[in-house]
Design a protein around this motif. Structure first.
Motif, PDB file in Angstrom:
ATOM      1  N   ASN A   5       0.746  -1.380  -0.081  1.00 34.71           N
ATOM      2  CA  ASN A   5       0.235   0.091   0.019  1.00 34.71           C
ATOM      3  C   ASN A   5       1.029   1.121   0.070  1.00 34.71           C
ATOM      4  OD1 ASN A   5      -1.851   1.991   0.229  1.00 34.71           O
ATOM      5  ND2 ASN A   5      -2.855   1.222   2.186  1.00 34.71           N
ATOM      6  N   ARG A   7       0.154   4.311   0.376  1.00 31.63           N
ATOM      7  CA  ARG A   7      -0.209   5.073   1.378  1.00 31.63           C
ATOM      8  C   ARG A   7       0.744   5.105   2.729  1.00 31.63           C
ATOM      9  NH1 ARG A   7      -6.150   5.825   3.996  1.00 31.63           N
ATOM     10  NH2 ARG A   7      -5.796   7.627   5.179  1.00 31.63           N
ATOM     11  N   ASP A   8       1.034   3.758   3.003  1.00 30.51           N
ATOM     12  CA  ASP A   8       2.118   3.552   4.008  1.00 30.51           C
ATOM     13  C   ASP A   8       3.464   4.193   3.971  1.00 30.51           C
ATOM     14  OD1 ASP A   8      -0.307   1.973   5.075  1.00 30.51           O
ATOM     15  OD2 ASP A   8       0.816   0.042   4.485  1.00 30.51           O
ATOM     16  N   SER A  15      -5.803   8.049  -0.044  1.00 24.89           N
ATOM     17  CA  SER A  15      -6.588   7.113   0.194  1.00 24.89           C
ATOM     18  C   SER A  15      -5.630   5.819  -0.370  1.00 24.89           C
ATOM     19  CB  SER A  15      -7.588   6.795  -1.108  1.00 24.89           C
ATOM     20  OG  SER A  15      -7.306   6.924  -2.106  1.00 24.89           O
ATOM     21  N   ASP A  16      -6.056   4.771   0.142  1.00 27.39           N
ATOM     22  CA  ASP A  16      -5.226   3.562  -0.171  1.00 27.39           C
ATOM     23  C   ASP A  16      -4.822   3.282  -1.722  1.00 27.39           C
ATOM     24  OD1 ASP A  16      -5.039   2.644   2.522  1.00 27.39           O
ATOM     25  OD2 ASP A  16      -6.966   1.433   2.357  1.00 27.39           O
TER      26      ASP A  16
END
Length: 139
Positions: A5, A7-8, A15-16
């Motif tokens: 992901n 986003r991490d 958003s993801d």
């Protein structure tokens, strides 16, 4: 292939966003994450919360010491007086004092270079400093 992901790893993703990457790249991401966490823990344990890179001006003030015109003039005068006092000494004393205080050489190093006893270098520097003191008091 692994799914990660983004986003991490990237805070600007709102958003993801999942993508498939090679196993080596996924391992690199894990390695960087572990190193970042270890750095955080090291700072926390040693209570090193502050840095000169905090953009609060400390670094700039330390590096760029701003002097007033009066301070600049006083420093210039004191340097001129100091150089005049050194110039008033005999050549050997002036060279020894310059080497010891300006070139940061030890008295033993000066003695070894000149091929003389270190005690005579010490006495010469002490006599030179006394002569400089007398010269500066006359000014």
């Amino acid at each position: 292939m692994r799914k990660i992901n983004l986003r991490d790893y990237y805070p600007f993703y709102q958003s993801d966003f999942f993508i498939e990457v090679e196993d080596e790249i996924a391992e690199l991401f894990k390695l960087f994450e572990r190193k970042e966490h270890a750095d955080f823990e090291r700072r926390r344990v040693h209570k090193a919360y502050y840095s000169l890179d905090a953009n609060d001006g400390i670094e700039r003030n330390v590096i760029l010491l701003v002097l007033s015109p009066q301070e600049i003039y006083e420093r210039k005068l004191s340097n001129q007086e100091l150089y005049a006092a050194i110039s008033s000494l005999p050549e050997k004393q002036a060279k020894r004092i310059y080497a010891h205080f300006f070139l940061d050489m030890s008295k033993a190093q000066i003695a070894r270079i000149e091929g003389i006893d270190p005690s005579s270098v010490k006495e010469s520097i002490e006599r030179g400093l006394k002569r400089m003191e007398k010269f500066l008091k006359k000014l």
